[in-house]
Design a protein around this motif. Structure first.
Motif, PDB file in Angstrom:
ATOM      1  N   ASN A  18      45.098  40.060  42.282  1.00 50.14           N
ATOM      2  CA  ASN A  18      43.569  39.709  43.020  1.00 50.14           C
ATOM      3  C   ASN A  18      43.348  40.807  43.894  1.00 50.14           C
ATOM      4  O   ASN A  18      42.958  40.858  45.428  1.00 50.14           O
ATOM      5  CB  ASN A  18      43.775  38.293  44.000  1.00 50.14           C
ATOM      6  N   LYS A  45      37.948  33.597  44.160  1.00 51.07           N
ATOM      7  CA  LYS A  45      38.927  34.612  44.562  1.00 51.07           C
ATOM      8  C   LYS A  45      38.616  36.173  45.179  1.00 51.07           C
ATOM      9  O   LYS A  45      39.825  36.487  45.937  1.00 51.07           O
ATOM     10  CB  LYS A  45      39.703  34.826  43.267  1.00 51.07           C
ATOM     11  N   THR A  46      38.080  36.650  44.369  1.00 52.25           N
ATOM     12  CA  THR A  46      37.422  37.703  44.905  1.00 52.25           C
ATOM     13  C   THR A  46      37.063  37.797  46.186  1.00 52.25           C
ATOM     14  O   THR A  46      37.759  39.026  47.022  1.00 52.25           O
ATOM     15  CB  THR A  46      36.423  38.289  44.311  1.00 52.25           C
ATOM     16  N   SER A  49      39.986  37.663  48.588  1.00 56.48           N
ATOM     17  CA  SER A  49      41.261  38.810  48.597  1.00 56.48           C
ATOM     18  C   SER A  49      40.367  40.164  49.262  1.00 56.48           C
ATOM     19  O   SER A  49      40.882  40.673  49.938  1.00 56.48           O
ATOM     20  CB  SER A  49      40.771  39.640  46.663  1.00 56.48           C
ATOM     21  N   GLY A  98      35.019  37.876  40.379  1.00 56.22           N
ATOM     22  CA  GLY A  98      35.767  38.570  39.339  1.00 56.22           C
ATOM     23  C   GLY A  98      35.535  38.585  37.776  1.00 56.22           C
ATOM     24  O   GLY A  98      33.979  38.103  37.910  1.00 56.22           O
ATOM     25  N   THR A 125      43.525  42.233  34.992  1.00 54.66           N
ATOM     26  CA  THR A 125      42.372  41.184  34.749  1.00 54.66           C
ATOM     27  C   THR A 125      40.888  42.539  34.258  1.00 54.66           C
ATOM     28  O   THR A 125      41.100  43.739  34.610  1.00 54.66           O
ATOM     29  CB  THR A 125      41.223  40.968  36.166  1.00 54.66           C
TER      30      THR A 125
END
Length: 161
Positions: A18, A45-46, A49, A98, A125
């Protein structure tokens, strides 16, 4: 107009745990200069982060979590909600990650801003597969390699054919 903006290595890697697998300050500067004054769209999630809303931009988060909240951000829970909102905007909208978010909007994106890092890294990723037959390269500019930016890289812009 909906655009994607991302950096990737030679194998289309975009992340590790991440986070970014590299440190290229010139790419972060490019991100800031390109997106300043525009809405940026990211997944939860982005956003987590990064840890906060980025200044000078409308920060939009797409998440399935109906209870998710983030100070200074607009939250949407479906692609359709976000697309309806995007049609009301008078500015280019940048999707910034993401991978799941890029995949979700691949069918509606108009422009791609890619920082292509001419190196390979370890990570977990990857950017979703792109059918490059549908895209025309309209700009390519080499980045400056120096002690702070230790890799060869290019800023590329593509438009949908």
């Amino acid at each position: 107009m909906i655009s994607f903006l991302w950096a990737e290595d030679e194998n289309h890697l975009i992340g590790r745990n991440n986070d970014l697998p590299w440190r290229i300050p010139a790419d972060l500067k490019y991100f800031k200069e390109t997106t300043l004054g525009h809405p940026i769209v990211m997944g939860r999630k982005t956003y987590e982060s990064i840890g906060k809303a980025l200044p000078g931009r409308t920060n939009v988060i797409l998440t399935r979590d109906e209870n998710f909240e983030a100070d200074g951000c607009i939250i949407f829970h479906t692609k359709d909600e976000l697309l309806k909102w995007s049609k009301e905007q008078q500015k280019e909208i940048f999707i910034t990650g993401g991978a799941e978010i890029y995949r979700l909007f691949m069918d509606v994106v108009d422009r791609l801003y890619v920082t292509k890092i001419l190196h390979t890294f370890e990570g977990d990723t990857y950017f979703p597969e792109v059918n490059w037959d549908n895209w025309s390269l309209i700009s390519s500019k080499p980045g400056v390699k120096d002690e702070k930016n230790p890799y060869d890289y290019e800023f590329r812009i593509y438009e949908r054919k």
